[in-house]
Motif scaffolding. Structure first.
Motif, PDB file in Angstrom:
ATOM      1  N   SER A   1     -12.303   1.329  11.930  1.00 37.49           N
ATOM      2  CA  SER A   1     -12.460   2.064  10.801  1.00 37.49           C
ATOM      3  C   SER A   1     -11.254   2.869   9.461  1.00 37.49           C
ATOM      4  CB  SER A   1     -13.392   3.985  11.336  1.00 37.49           C
ATOM      5  OG  SER A   1     -12.644   5.300  11.703  1.00 37.49           O
ATOM      6  N   GLY A   2     -10.284   3.039  10.904  1.00 36.83           N
ATOM      7  CA  GLY A   2      -8.690   3.506   9.598  1.00 36.83           C
ATOM      8  C   GLY A   2      -8.507   3.885  10.713  1.00 36.83           C
ATOM      9  N   CYS A   3      -9.006   5.493  10.757  1.00 38.38           N
ATOM     10  CA  CYS A   3      -8.809   6.929  10.701  1.00 38.38           C
ATOM     11  C   CYS A   3      -7.665   7.039  11.154  1.00 38.38           C
ATOM     12  CB  CYS A   3      -9.804   7.314  12.271  1.00 38.38           C
ATOM     13  SG  CYS A   3      -9.484   6.471  14.270  1.00 38.38           S
ATOM     14  N   ILE A   4      -6.749   6.486  12.910  1.00 43.64           N
ATOM     15  CA  ILE A   4      -5.428   6.609  12.911  1.00 43.64           C
ATOM     16  C   ILE A   4      -4.461   5.941  12.147  1.00 43.64           C
ATOM     17  CG2 ILE A   4      -3.691   5.159  14.327  1.00 43.64           C
ATOM     18  CD1 ILE A   4      -6.152   5.155  16.585  1.00 43.64           C
ATOM     19  N   GLY A   5      -4.913   4.876  11.285  1.00 47.04           N
ATOM     20  CA  GLY A   5      -3.678   4.927  10.247  1.00 47.04           C
ATOM     21  C   GLY A   5      -3.815   5.807   9.132  1.00 47.04           C
ATOM     22  N   ILE A   6      -4.808   6.259   9.220  1.00 53.46           N
ATOM     23  CA  ILE A   6      -4.842   7.466   7.699  1.00 53.46           C
ATOM     24  C   ILE A   6      -4.644   8.842   8.048  1.00 53.46           C
ATOM     25  CG2 ILE A   6      -6.526   8.501   6.510  1.00 53.46           C
ATOM     26  CD1 ILE A   6      -8.606   5.775   6.380  1.00 53.46           C
ATOM     27  N   ALA A   7      -4.762   8.821   8.863  1.00 57.03           N
ATOM     28  CA  ALA A   7      -3.901  10.444   9.989  1.00 57.03           C
ATOM     29  C   ALA A   7      -2.619  10.592   9.730  1.00 57.03           C
ATOM     30  CB  ALA A   7      -4.819  10.392  10.985  1.00 57.03           C
ATOM     31  N   CYS A   8      -2.101   9.250  10.446  1.00 54.56           N
ATOM     32  CA  CYS A   8      -0.849   8.903  10.031  1.00 54.56           C
ATOM     33  C   CYS A   8       0.278   9.161   8.259  1.00 54.56           C
ATOM     34  CB  CYS A   8      -0.073   7.347  10.699  1.00 54.56           C
ATOM     35  SG  CYS A   8      -0.970   7.502  12.510  1.00 54.56           S
ATOM     36  N   ALA A   9      -1.322   8.273   7.276  1.00 57.31           N
ATOM     37  CA  ALA A   9      -0.548   8.401   6.003  1.00 57.31           C
ATOM     38  C   ALA A   9      -0.719   9.756   6.262  1.00 57.31           C
ATOM     39  CB  ALA A   9      -1.276   7.750   5.351  1.00 57.31           C
ATOM     40  N   HIS A  10      -1.429  11.201   6.185  1.00 56.05           N
ATOM     41  CA  HIS A  10      -1.535  12.382   5.992  1.00 56.05           C
ATOM     42  C   HIS A  10      -0.249  12.944   7.014  1.00 56.05           C
ATOM     43  CE1 HIS A  10      -5.246  13.685   3.992  1.00 56.05           C
ATOM     44  NE2 HIS A  10      -5.815  12.305   4.259  1.00 56.05           N
ATOM     45  N   THR A  11       0.027  13.092   8.123  1.00 52.06           N
ATOM     46  CA  THR A  11       1.547  12.840   8.563  1.00 52.06           C
ATOM     47  C   THR A  11       2.755  13.177   8.054  1.00 52.06           C
ATOM     48  OG1 THR A  11      -0.286  13.073  10.364  1.00 52.06           O
ATOM     49  CG2 THR A  11       2.219  13.285  10.989  1.00 52.06           C
ATOM     50  N   PHE A  12       2.797  11.388   8.009  1.00 55.91           N
ATOM     51  CA  PHE A  12       4.161  11.215   7.165  1.00 55.91           C
ATOM     52  C   PHE A  12       4.196  10.537   5.446  1.00 55.91           C
ATOM     53  CE2 PHE A  12       3.754   9.849  11.800  1.00 55.91           C
ATOM     54  CZ  PHE A  12       4.818  10.881  12.393  1.00 55.91           C
ATOM     55  N   THR A  13       3.578  11.614   4.741  1.00 56.31           N
ATOM     56  CA  THR A  13       3.670  11.224   3.579  1.00 56.31           C
ATOM     57  C   THR A  13       4.225  10.481   2.808  1.00 56.31           C
ATOM     58  OG1 THR A  13       4.626  12.963   3.149  1.00 56.31           O
ATOM     59  CG2 THR A  13       2.122  13.477   3.387  1.00 56.31           C
ATOM     60  N   ASP A  14       4.899   9.928   2.873  1.00 58.42           N
ATOM     61  CA  ASP A  14       6.203   8.782   2.533  1.00 58.42           C
ATOM     62  C   ASP A  14       5.933   8.011   3.596  1.00 58.42           C
ATOM     63  OD1 ASP A  14       7.266  11.304   0.544  1.00 58.42           O
ATOM     64  OD2 ASP A  14       8.554  11.662   2.259  1.00 58.42           O
ATOM     65  N   ALA A  15       6.031   7.705   4.386  1.00 58.64           N
ATOM     66  CA  ALA A  15       5.202   6.429   4.789  1.00 58.64           C
ATOM     67  C   ALA A  15       4.566   5.369   3.686  1.00 58.64           C
ATOM     68  CB  ALA A  15       5.211   6.342   6.372  1.00 58.64           C
ATOM     69  N   GLU A  16       4.752   3.791   3.943  1.00 56.02           N
ATOM     70  CA  GLU A  16       3.423   3.229   3.425  1.00 56.02           C
ATOM     71  C   GLU A  16       3.219   2.774   5.416  1.00 56.02           C
ATOM     72  OE1 GLU A  16       4.199  -1.655   2.564  1.00 56.02           O
ATOM     73  OE2 GLU A  16       5.221  -0.571   2.549  1.00 56.02           O
ATOM     74  N   VAL A  17       1.482   2.830   4.893  1.00 57.80           N
ATOM     75  CA  VAL A  17       0.728   2.692   5.704  1.00 57.80           C
ATOM     76  C   VAL A  17      -0.187   1.206   6.342  1.00 57.80           C
ATOM     77  CG1 VAL A  17      -1.000   3.443   7.227  1.00 57.80           C
ATOM     78  CG2 VAL A  17       1.003   5.217   6.488  1.00 57.80           C
ATOM     79  N   VAL A  18      -0.112  -0.234   6.984  1.00 54.25           N
ATOM     80  CA  VAL A  18      -0.636  -0.660   6.702  1.00 54.25           C
ATOM     81  C   VAL A  18      -2.048  -1.086   7.809  1.00 54.25           C
ATOM     82  CG1 VAL A  18      -1.543  -3.400   7.103  1.00 54.25           C
ATOM     83  CG2 VAL A  18       0.409  -2.340   5.776  1.00 54.25           C
ATOM     84  N   LEU A  19      -3.532  -1.062   7.699  1.00 55.91           N
ATOM     85  CA  LEU A  19      -4.278  -1.286   8.233  1.00 55.91           C
ATOM     86  C   LEU A  19      -4.844  -2.291   8.463  1.00 55.91           C
ATOM     87  CD1 LEU A  19      -6.768   1.916   6.319  1.00 55.91           C
ATOM     88  CD2 LEU A  19      -4.945   1.922   7.966  1.00 55.91           C
ATOM     89  N   SER A  20      -4.754  -3.056  10.000  1.00 52.00           N
ATOM     90  CA  SER A  20      -4.754  -3.878  10.039  1.00 52.00           C
ATOM     91  C   SER A  20      -7.042  -4.069  10.806  1.00 52.00           C
ATOM     92  CB  SER A  20      -3.531  -4.864  11.003  1.00 52.00           C
ATOM     93  OG  SER A  20      -4.117  -5.996  11.446  1.00 52.00           O
ATOM     94  N   ASP A  21      -7.178  -5.284  10.845  1.00 53.62           N
ATOM     95  CA  ASP A  21      -7.832  -5.712  12.298  1.00 53.62           C
ATOM     96  C   ASP A  21      -8.245  -7.265  11.839  1.00 53.62           C
ATOM     97  OD1 ASP A  21     -10.014  -3.398  13.640  1.00 53.62           O
ATOM     98  OD2 ASP A  21     -11.029  -5.702  13.431  1.00 53.62           O
ATOM     99  N   ILE A  22      -8.832  -7.760  13.269  1.00 53.11           N
ATOM    100  CA  ILE A  22     -10.277  -9.321  12.936  1.00 53.11           C
ATOM    101  C   ILE A  22     -10.819  -8.752  12.352  1.00 53.11           C
ATOM    102  CG2 ILE A  22     -10.269  -9.018  15.613  1.00 53.11           C
ATOM    103  CD1 ILE A  22      -9.423 -12.031  16.019  1.00 53.11           C
ATOM    104  N   SER A  23     -11.951  -8.011  12.559  1.00 54.24           N
ATOM    105  CA  SER A  23     -13.392  -7.889  11.332  1.00 54.24           C
ATOM    106  C   SER A  23     -12.928  -7.744  10.805  1.00 54.24           C
ATOM    107  CB  SER A  23     -13.873  -6.963  12.310  1.00 54.24           C
ATOM    108  OG  SER A  23     -14.991  -6.672  12.140  1.00 54.24           O
ATOM    109  N   ALA A  24     -13.662  -8.988   9.668  1.00 53.90           N
ATOM    110  CA  ALA A  24     -14.347  -8.719   8.480  1.00 53.90           C
ATOM    111  C   ALA A  24     -15.182  -6.989   8.055  1.00 53.90           C
ATOM    112  CB  ALA A  24     -14.158  -9.630   7.365  1.00 53.90           C
TER     113      ALA A  24
END
Length: 305
Positions: free
Chosen positions: A142-165
């Motif tokens: 769902s992107g939850c971990i990466g999006i939570a990281c983006a909220h915590t590290f607001t200056d970071a570039e975040v990539v969400l990756s998954d094998i499932s389209a």
């Protein structure tokens, strides 16, 4: 002949009535709770309040409010679905919570429940050596971990990756839900295949890690989730072995690798007895998450290859 249960629509009038009725039904039917709640009452609150488009922590007096006939019929429908289909409540409501944030979920992705939310809130301290300017959420769902990281590290570039389209579609919808299009992007990729040449300061992964025996015996509620996101071979480590052999190529010199393997942690330690996995501890419960630094990956490159 199966006896048809009479609808309680004309007897149950208030939100409180439906909360009580649902709790009793969930207990009597022996449902499994493990997708955001751990008991029948909390499950009923989550299902009913979200189905009514109300905050789950609404003022207690609101529970006495009488419902319209359409609302009552709708609640009976969703409660019966939860019981008869044995699907997690977030799949019915379309919403799950992680790290204090709301996410859209459906049966294309796992329901968020990782204890990593606690680690993200702590900014991965004391293990993260410096501010992570590039973060990868591998097997994002769902992107939850990466999006939570983006909220915590607001200056970071975040990539969400998954094998499932399908998962990438859900993750993209959550990027847009949180208005993070300028900070977060979603990439369809089998492990690092779609991320060639990219290097990250922090790689976080909640990959498939359930072993074959556990997968076969899981409650029906887990069977409703995508098998691709759960099972990973006989010992649950097929994906994690690949990840450990390739991660260093995509991790900066001061970078950190954080991976959840759940109940497969004893098998992991037995497979790599010389690797100094640091296992995180959680105040709010949870286990089976390790951290390794780039330096540790370098020192144990031969064993992990």
């Amino acid at each position: 002949m199966i006896e048809k249960r009479e609808s309680p629509v004309h007897e149950l009038l208030s939100i409180r009535d439906y909360l009580r009725w649902a709790t009793s039904r969930f207990n009597s039917e022996g449902l499994f709770f493990g997708h955001g709640t751990d008991n029948a009452w909390d499950e009923a609150v989550q299902l009913i309040m979200l189905s009514l488009h109300l905050p789950w922590d609404s003022p207690p007096d609101l529970l006495n409010a009488r419902l319209t006939s359409d609302e009552r019929r709708h609640l009976v429908h969703v409660i019966e679905r939860r019981i008869n289909e044995r699907i997690p409540a977030p799949y019915i409501t379309g919403t799950a919570w992680f790290a204090g944030l709301a996410f859209h979920v459906d049966n294309r992705v796992l329901v968020p429940r990782s204890p990593l939310a606690e680690t993200i809130a702590q900014e991965f301290q004391p293990w993260l050596a410096s501010y992570p300017h590039r973060i990868l959420d591998l097997c994002t769902g769902s992107g939850c971990i990466g999006i939570a990281c983006a909220h915590t590290f607001t200056d970071a570039e975040v990539v969400l990756s998954d094998i499932s389209a399908d998962a990438i579609e859900v993750a993209q919808s959550n990027i847009e839900r949180h208005h993070l299009e300028d900070q977060v992007r979603a990439v369809e990729s089998d492990l690092f295949a779609g991320l060639q040449g990219e290097v990250f300061d922090l790689i976080v992964s909640n990959p498939p890690y359930v072993n074959a025996e556990d997968l076969a015996s899981m409650p029906a509620e887990f069977q409703a989730e995508p098998a691709l996101a759960l099972g990973s071979g006989a010992d649950g480590l097929d994906f994690t072995r690949r990840l450990l052999s390739e991660a260093r190529q995509h991790l900066s010199d001061n970078g950190l690798l954080v991976v959840e393997v759940g109940n497969s942690w004893p098998a992991l330690e037995a497979t790599f007895p010389g690797v100094p996995f640091t296992w995180l501890e959680f105040e709010q419960g949870g286990h089976g998450i390790f951290v390794l630094t780039a330096e540790q990956l370098d020192l144990h490159r031969a064993e992990l290859a």
